[in-house]
Enzyme design. Structure first.
Site, PDB file in Angstrom:
ATOM      1  N   LYS A 110       0.907  -1.126  -0.015  1.00  0.00           N
ATOM      2  CA  LYS A 110      -0.076   0.085   0.134  1.00  0.00           C
ATOM      3  C   LYS A 110       1.040   1.390  -0.070  1.00  0.00           C
ATOM      4  O   LYS A 110       0.373   2.281  -0.601  1.00  0.00           O
ATOM      5  CB  LYS A 110      -0.890  -0.006   1.204  1.00  0.00           C
ATOM      6  CG  LYS A 110      -1.931  -0.969   1.255  1.00  0.00           C
ATOM      7  CD  LYS A 110      -3.013  -0.235   2.259  1.00  0.00           C
ATOM      8  CE  LYS A 110      -4.293  -1.452   2.397  1.00  0.00           C
ATOM      9  NZ  LYS A 110      -5.060  -1.100   3.604  1.00  0.00           N
ATOM     10  N   LYS A 191     -10.901 -12.640  -6.017  1.00  0.00           N
ATOM     11  CA  LYS A 191     -11.971 -12.661  -4.734  1.00  0.00           C
ATOM     12  C   LYS A 191     -12.920 -11.652  -4.703  1.00  0.00           C
ATOM     13  O   LYS A 191     -12.429 -10.467  -5.663  1.00  0.00           O
ATOM     14  CB  LYS A 191     -10.937 -12.278  -3.699  1.00  0.00           C
ATOM     15  CG  LYS A 191     -11.073 -13.283  -2.345  1.00  0.00           C
ATOM     16  CD  LYS A 191     -10.315 -12.651  -1.281  1.00  0.00           C
ATOM     17  CE  LYS A 191     -10.933 -12.617  -0.045  1.00  0.00           C
ATOM     18  NZ  LYS A 191      -9.850 -12.213   1.117  1.00  0.00           N
ATOM     19  N   LYS A 194     -14.867  -5.361  -2.671  1.00  0.00           N
ATOM     20  CA  LYS A 194     -15.661  -4.028  -2.526  1.00  0.00           C
ATOM     21  C   LYS A 194     -15.144  -3.264  -3.637  1.00  0.00           C
ATOM     22  O   LYS A 194     -15.966  -2.273  -4.092  1.00  0.00           O
ATOM     23  CB  LYS A 194     -15.505  -3.579  -1.058  1.00  0.00           C
ATOM     24  CG  LYS A 194     -16.246  -2.416  -0.608  1.00  0.00           C
ATOM     25  CD  LYS A 194     -16.085  -1.584   0.573  1.00  0.00           C
ATOM     26  CE  LYS A 194     -16.841  -0.274   0.586  1.00  0.00           C
ATOM     27  NZ  LYS A 194     -16.269   0.810  -0.127  1.00  0.00           N
TER      28      LYS A 194
END
Ligand code: TRP
Length: 325
Positions: A110, A191, A194
């Site tokens: 990240k 997967k 969101k």
């Protein structure tokens, strides 16, 4: 036996969150003393809109209750309501080394070495260790992606105990006993997530019966003959069978045997999903419209959490030589 886990306040859950993690939490609360935490402080480690954080926290809290976390059985609370978390977080930052935090793959992914990345993103795993250790948790149900963070929490607890005397329980990771890795309905190699922008890729717990039915009927399968459970070569239908399997608690292979074409399988699966998801949706909407109840439940969870976490915090501070009054 104590269990603790945390969930990011990203708001509306999809069935991947539900069948992947939340059902385990619901099950755990029957046999273990369970603590479940909406980790709003962790959400601050990346750029987040204040309005979205606020609604995300309320929605996540409501989602957990709607999915079956019972505030009378579990301690369900919001991280920032318990000041002992950042207190112990600091203590963990002063227990961890730069090298250890540098090796965390989530930070590397990240942060990408950017200079403007928040310092809190770097120390994120220290706060997560504090979340766990504050409750003297025996077990922590987490997904695969959090294993490294949990390993760090164990190392920090062990080190602290060695340096300052027995203070923290060393927690064990827990591989979920039920549940599934639910994949994207339009791309079953990924997967369910969101962040996907594809409407039909996921089913939210707030989806109407019609939407559930439509999304299942459009789910990607394949052109092989018949129905079989073969995750390698037939990931789309394997995903549907796995979802069906967590609902009915039958083996995906056994379910596959009952069908010869996709139509009836999809029909039965969407009926079963609707039966499970529609009461969740109803309860979620009820709570969303009753902020009074939601806040009262947050209060209740916070006061129990504060009791336990504060005691640990005092012990840890005293052990380190901080003057406790
Ligand atoms: N880092 C976890 C995630 O992204 C969330 C989390 C924060 C957590 N604190 C925790 C999970 C403590 C388990 C225990 O999913």
């Amino acid at each position: 036996m104590r269990v603790l886990s945390g969930i990011q306040p990203t708001g509306m859950a999809h069935i991947g969150n539900y069948y992947g993690a939340i059902v385990n939490w619901v099950r755990e609360q029957e046999t273990a003393e369970s603590f479940y935490c909406v980790v709003d402080l962790h959400a601050l480690t990346i750029e987040v809109d204040p309005k979205e954080l606020e609604s995300g926290t309320l929605d996540t809290f409501a989602t957990l209750i709607a999915c079956g976390i019972d505030p009378n059985k579990s301690t369900l609370f919001v991280q920032s309501h318990v000041a002992a978390h950042p207190m112990l977080g600091w203590i963990m930052e002063c227990t961890a080394s730069m090298g250890e935090l540098n090796r965390m793959t989530q930070f590397k992914d990240k942060g990408r070495g950017s200079d403007s990345v928040k310092a809190g993103l770097f120390t994120y795993p220290a706060l997560m260790a504090a979340d766990i250790l504050a409750y003297q948790a025996d077990r922590v149900p987490v997904g695969d992606d959090q294993k490294q963070h949990l390993e760090l929490a164990r190392d920090l607890a062990t080190r602290f105990n060695r340096l300052y005397g027995e203070t923290f329980k060393v927690p064990e990771p827990q591989i979920p006993s039920v549940g599934a890795r639910v994949m994207d309905l339009t791309d079953p190699t990924k997967k369910m997530s969101k962040s996907s922008k594809v409407m039909n890729s996921k089913i939210y717990i707030t989806d109407s019966d019609k939407e559930i039915q439509k999304k299942i009927s459009r789910a990607v399968t394949d052109t092989f003959e018949g129905v079989a459970y073969d995750p390698q070569n037939r990931p789309g239908v394997a995903n549907l069978l796995e979802i069906f399997s967590v609902i009915t608690l039958q083996k995906p292979q056994d379910i596959a045997e009952k069908y010869s074409t996709y139509g009836p399988l999809k029909k039965d699966l969407s009926d079963a999903l609707i039966e499970q998801i529609s009461p969740v949706r109803e309860r979620f909407i009820e709570l969303q419209n009753d902020k009074g109840e939601l806040f009262a439940l947050m209060q209740k969870g916070a006061s129990r959490a504060i009791e336990v976490a504060e005691e640990t915090s005092r012990r840890a501070r005293r052990a380190m030589g901080l003057v406790v009054i």
